[in-house]
Design an enzyme around this catalytic site. Sequence first.
Site, PDB file in Angstrom:
ATOM      1  N   CYS A   1       0.855  -1.200   0.000  1.00  0.00           N
ATOM      2  CA  CYS A   1       0.000   0.000   0.000  1.00  0.00           C
ATOM      3  C   CYS A   1       0.886   1.242   0.000  1.00  0.00           C
ATOM      4  CB  CYS A   1      -0.878   0.046   1.244  1.00  0.00           C
ATOM      5  SG  CYS A   1      -1.952  -1.362   1.449  1.00  0.00           S
TER       6      CYS A   1
ATOM      7  N   CYS B   1      -7.936  -1.331  -4.306  1.00  0.00           N
ATOM      8  CA  CYS B   1      -6.513  -1.021  -4.131  1.00  0.00           C
ATOM      9  C   CYS B   1      -5.683  -2.291  -4.284  1.00  0.00           C
ATOM     10  CB  CYS B   1      -6.259  -0.409  -2.754  1.00  0.00           C
ATOM     11  SG  CYS B   1      -6.419   1.383  -2.732  1.00  0.00           S
TER      12      CYS B   1
END
Lengths: 272, 205
Positions: free
Chosen positions: A181, A233
């Site tokens: 991330c 994501c």
Amino acid sequence: MKRTVLFCAAIILAAIALATSSTAGAKDAATAEFEKFRDVLEEDNPAELFEMKGEELWKTKRGPKQVSLEQCDLGLGPGVVRGAYVAMPRYFADVGRVMDAERRIVHCMVSLQGFKPEEIARQPFSNASQTPEQTALVTYVAGQSRNMKFAIPMNQPGMRETYEIGKAVAAYRAGPYDFSCSSCHGDDGKRIRMQELANISSPEGAAKSVQGWPGYRMTGGVMLTLQWRMNDCFRQQRFPAPNYLSDTITALITYLSANAEGSLYKGPGIKR
Amino acid sequence: MEIRKASLICTLICTQLSLAAAAWADDPRAKAISMIKADFSAQGSAGVDRLEQDGLQAVCTRSGNKPPPAIARRLEQDQQAGIRYPADGKFLGDWRSGEKIAQSGSGYTWTDPPGVPAGGNCYNCHRLAPQELSFGSLGPALTGYGKTFGNTTEVQKYVYGKIYNAKASHLCSIMPRFGHVGALNEQQIKDLVALLLDPASPVNQ
């Protein structure tokens, strides 16, 4: 009626601004135009329709057990919805674990109303033809925390640990492109193409990352939740798919929400 | 040579040991790893094997992307040793094709149809041709790269290696290892080298 006309006009103008954006100069202008229209749209956000739908679902006797969700405890006591969204994720003693808003709402649909988890998980997120009931419910619950500050109860059991796990998940590099991330969301002022990226390790960036969710996405015209945002994501991170309402996603949402502590939640948002 | 081999083996053992220690330790990272392994499912071309870290990914994750310099150097050398340069000794392809590859961001997500070649994703993070104004900023701007650094064989070889495996020079770089993982083939990398270095490329106008 007036609101609907205003809304339609705004959508058309925004669409024109987006469609004509073939150069970055125009894209910058498009971004600026969109920001302007976002202000208008937030007055007349289609998310409100989902809030209304969610409120109706919340109060209606439904499911195999034919009960409403008015006895659902979102952490502030059975039936208390106001302020609950900005105080989740939190620890729920009845299940002995930390849950985020969507997970808790689905838990209530299962435990109180008797819905089957596997049926709810069959279509977890909105597509062009259907909005899952839990998406509307999350939008309703989120709307009941509009203009309230994020206040995640970090002193509850398991919260600190869940936060630390979420932080470690955000740092975990793997997959064909070695992404975590934080590869894209670990620094201030970065972009992918023209899309600005929130630095989730900072209070301001974390606030941006949770702000506006659940959100009505103009591209495709769908209502989407923070659970969806995390899922997509991971898609772009080139990971396999996270299971719906999994511990990993709850931990990540805990990390983001706790970092956004004290920031004002403006309610369900509108996204490009 | 023998000393290098020995230290290489030593590094590998150390890496393995530190990984094992991480798995044993009751720390958030170990818990995160076991959570991740339980919580993902294969979808499209994205299998759960992708959740397993290789040595480099593990060292970078564990060290917060700041590994001790000695270990970083050694592992960078391993990455460097894996770079396969073109057998014909030529590095410069066609910049026009390179521009198309640089524009494409497709590949490796679970929604990408199988069989479609991966894009270079270059504009996602870098500024390149000045007329393309939709560019990202995760990586440095590369506009005028060939004009600045020249188009010598040495520079061509350096750029080829950088695209093939950026981790050979910066172990924990956020840039993917496009050649190393097979996302881009030899010809595609040559075309990207041309996009950066060919004097006729828009990058150098």
